[in-house]
Design a protein around this motif. Structure first.
Motif, short mmCIF file in Angstrom:
data_model
loop_
_atom_site.label_atom_id
_atom_site.label_comp_id
_atom_site.label_asym_id
_atom_site.label_seq_id
_atom_site.Cartn_x
_atom_site.Cartn_y
_atom_site.Cartn_z
N GLU A 133 4.40 9.78 -9.83
CA GLU A 133 3.87 9.91 -11.18
C GLU A 133 3.08 11.19 -11.37
O GLU A 133 3.05 11.76 -12.46
N LYS A 134 2.45 11.62 -10.31
CA LYS A 134 1.64 12.83 -10.40
C LYS A 134 2.52 14.08 -10.43
O LYS A 134 2.19 15.07 -11.08
N ASP B 198 0.83 -1.21 0.00
CA ASP B 198 0.00 0.00 0.00
C ASP B 198 0.87 1.26 0.00
O ASP B 198 0.62 2.20 -0.77
N GLN C 246 0.25 7.36 4.07
CA GLN C 246 0.42 8.46 3.11
C GLN C 246 1.60 9.34 3.54
O GLN C 246 2.37 9.82 2.71
N LYS D 131 2.42 1.74 -3.44
CA LYS D 131 1.48 2.26 -4.44
C LYS D 131 1.21 3.75 -4.24
O LYS D 131 1.08 4.51 -5.20
N ARG D 132 1.15 4.14 -2.97
CA ARG D 132 0.95 5.57 -2.68
C ARG D 132 2.16 6.38 -3.16
O ARG D 132 2.03 7.47 -3.73
N GLU E 174 3.08 -5.40 -8.29
CA GLU E 174 1.94 -4.51 -8.05
C GLU E 174 0.79 -5.27 -7.40
O GLU E 174 -0.17 -4.66 -6.95
N LYS F 220 4.24 5.55 -5.53
CA LYS F 220 4.22 5.56 -7.00
C LYS F 220 3.30 6.66 -7.51
O LYS F 220 3.65 7.42 -8.40
N LYS F 221 2.12 6.73 -6.92
CA LYS F 221 1.14 7.74 -7.32
C LYS F 221 1.71 9.15 -7.15
O LYS F 221 1.57 9.99 -8.04
N LEU F 222 2.33 9.39 -6.02
CA LEU F 222 2.90 10.71 -5.76
C LEU F 222 3.96 11.06 -6.80
O LEU F 222 4.01 12.18 -7.32
#
Ligand code: ZN
Length: 485
Positions: free
Chosen positions: A295-296, A285, A463, A288-289, A307, A291-293
């Motif tokens: 990529e954004k 988890d 997070q 993934k968080r 994954e 990764k999101k940060l």
């Protein structure tokens, strides 16, 4: 020349050594296992007239080439050339107390260090040896943010005053006084974003290379190292060149791909909290968080070793990182210990951990190999102190330490939990061995601590951890790329 003597699935054979311009023949005992040819290291050294000695109790053999040494340990894929660590794709094997190396792989790494030119024909079990008169043996071209680096691999150290490089009508002309180049091997396989063509010439007293460039070069610098001549070509005008950029450039790289390794997965749950929550759920988890940060907010390529919740070998993870040209490897974990009051985060780099705490944490993270198909393939890592020491002194170690320190600072800032112990530790983590990039392992908090388990169960804490690592990557990237020019 395969003999009929078979030893389970291992077949004995002889490699015939032929010497150019001589009728002398030498034979190297070898073993064939799964279609791979393993040659006796001792006889290989004998065939090439190189120094050799073995330390049977340590299962280690050393080949000496002048002042240089190549160290090989049985069933250990890492070989040391002086203090550089290289990894063989297959482990050397042992028979009757002697080490046999997978010859093609071994030559792939060491050929450049050999005084002779050696060609191995696997199908004919024949090794041809040419006592090379060459001292410039290969050309390599690589891209940097503001230009290119042309590297001539040499078998001796040239003086800076032996080398001249000039650019005329898009041709880079390199003259090496005292250089002897192997034009046949230099001609081949160069096709690059900047070089269209390479023309080698051998003169009586010097070697001469002309490289046809397809980009405008603004400036160049030459540097002669122990076994290489490096020419840096600057192609972008936007950056000022200050100081000795070349020295810096050699240490720099572009951080464009981040490998995130969520600890454990599948059949390996990792540690388990009192409430039943598993380490693998938390690490996936957070990954993934993160990764999101990334990529954004950045242009970075971000890859997770997995994954979905699945079993994955430790070596598989670093192989994934290497295969995808990762520039940073970050393995995310959760700590646990029998002392329930222990709490806080810590970051780990590869090294020879001596403290009790370090050994315990490494043991905990390494123990997952029991779930793997061939746990015995790791058996020589544990006590290979010389390998760990060499890695600790190798490239990426300084950067790994640096990244670990940045992560600690950001973790403190964002998670508000304390740093455990001295914060940055060294230990022999299998999951970090073999990743050819700065690599760290983060123990985000203690699942064995009641308060931290409660935190680890919340989205907001995960997070915050992801945020701390995200900020750390940004700081690290900025710091290391800035120096480029
Ligand atoms: Zn773990």
């Amino acid at each position: 020349m395969k003999s009929t003597e078979a030893q389970s699935h291992i077949t004995k054979a002889w490699i015939n050594v032929r010497y150019a311009g001589s009728t002398k023949i030498y034979q190297i005992p070898s073993l064939i296992k799964d279609n791979i040819i393993y040659a006796s290291l001792k006889d290989f050294a004998g065939a090439l007239n190189l120094g050799f000695f073995s330390n049977k109790s340590k299962k280690k053999e050393v080949v000496r080439i002048g002042s240089r040494s190549i160290k090989v340990t049985s069933y250990n894929p890492f070989i040391l050339v002086d203090d550089k660590v290289y990894q063989l794709a297959l482990n050397p094997i042992e028979s009757n107390g002697e080490i046999f190396v997978p010859l093609s792989h071994f030559l792939g790494i060491t050929a450049v260090y050999l005084p002779q030119k050696v060609l191995f024909d696997e199908n004919r079990l024949s090794l041809s040896v040419k006592f090379s008169q060459y001292n410039i043996v290969a050309v390599d071209i690589s891209k940097r943010e503001n230009g290119y680096i042309v590297t001539l691999k040499t078998t001796k150290q040239f003086k800076n005053s032996d080398i001249a490089a000039s650019i005329k009508h898009n041709w880079l002309n390199i003259t090496v006084y005292g250089g002897k180049l192997d034009s046949a091997s230099l001609f081949t396989k160069i096709k690059n974003q900047i070089v269209d063509q390479i023309l080698p010439f051998q003169f009586k007293k010097s070697a001469y290379l002309s490289l046809k460039l397809n980009k405008k070069v603004l400036s160049r610098k030459v540097y002669a190292g122990e076994d290489e001549i490096v020419i840096s070509l600057r192609t972008l005008s936007s950056v000022e060149v200050t100081g000795d950029i070349l020295d810096k450039q050699r240490k720099k790289w572009i951080i464009d791909t981040i490998i995130i390794d969520p600890g454990h997965g599948g059949r390996q749950p990792g540690c388990i909290g009192k409430t039943g929550i598993k380490e693998k759920e938390i690490t996936l988890d957070i990954a993934k968080r993160l990764k999101k940060l990334l990529e954004k907010n950045t242009n970075l390529k971000v890859l997770l070793t997995h994954e979905i919740d699945k079993t994955m070998g430790l070596k598989e993870r670093t192989q994934f990182a290497n295969k995808n040209n990762g520039k940073l490897f970050i393995s995310i974990h959760v700590n646990a210990t029998t002392n329930h009051s222990a709490r806080g985060f810590s970051t780990w780099v590869l090294g020879h951990g001596k403290s009790k705490q370090a050994l315990q944490v490494a043991e905990k993270e390494n123990s997952v190999i029991q779930f793997e198909d061939s746990p015995e393939s790791y058996k020589d890592f544990g006590d290979a102190a010389h390998i760990l020491n060499a890695i600790a002194n190798s490239s990426y170690q300084k950067e790994s330490m640096d990244l670990a320190q940045i992560v600690n600072k950001e973790m403190k800032k964002y998670t508000k939990i304390p740093m455990w112990g001295k914060g940055v530790y060294q230990a022999g983590f299998y999951v970090l061995i073999g990743a050819a990039m700065p690599r760290i392992l983060i123990e985000t908090a203690f699942l064995s601590n009641k308060y931290e388990e409660r935190l680890l169960r919340t989205r907001s804490f995960r997070q915050k951890v992801a945020m701390a690592i995200f900020k750390s990557i940004k700081i690290f990237k900025k710091k290391y790329e800035q120096g480029i020019g």
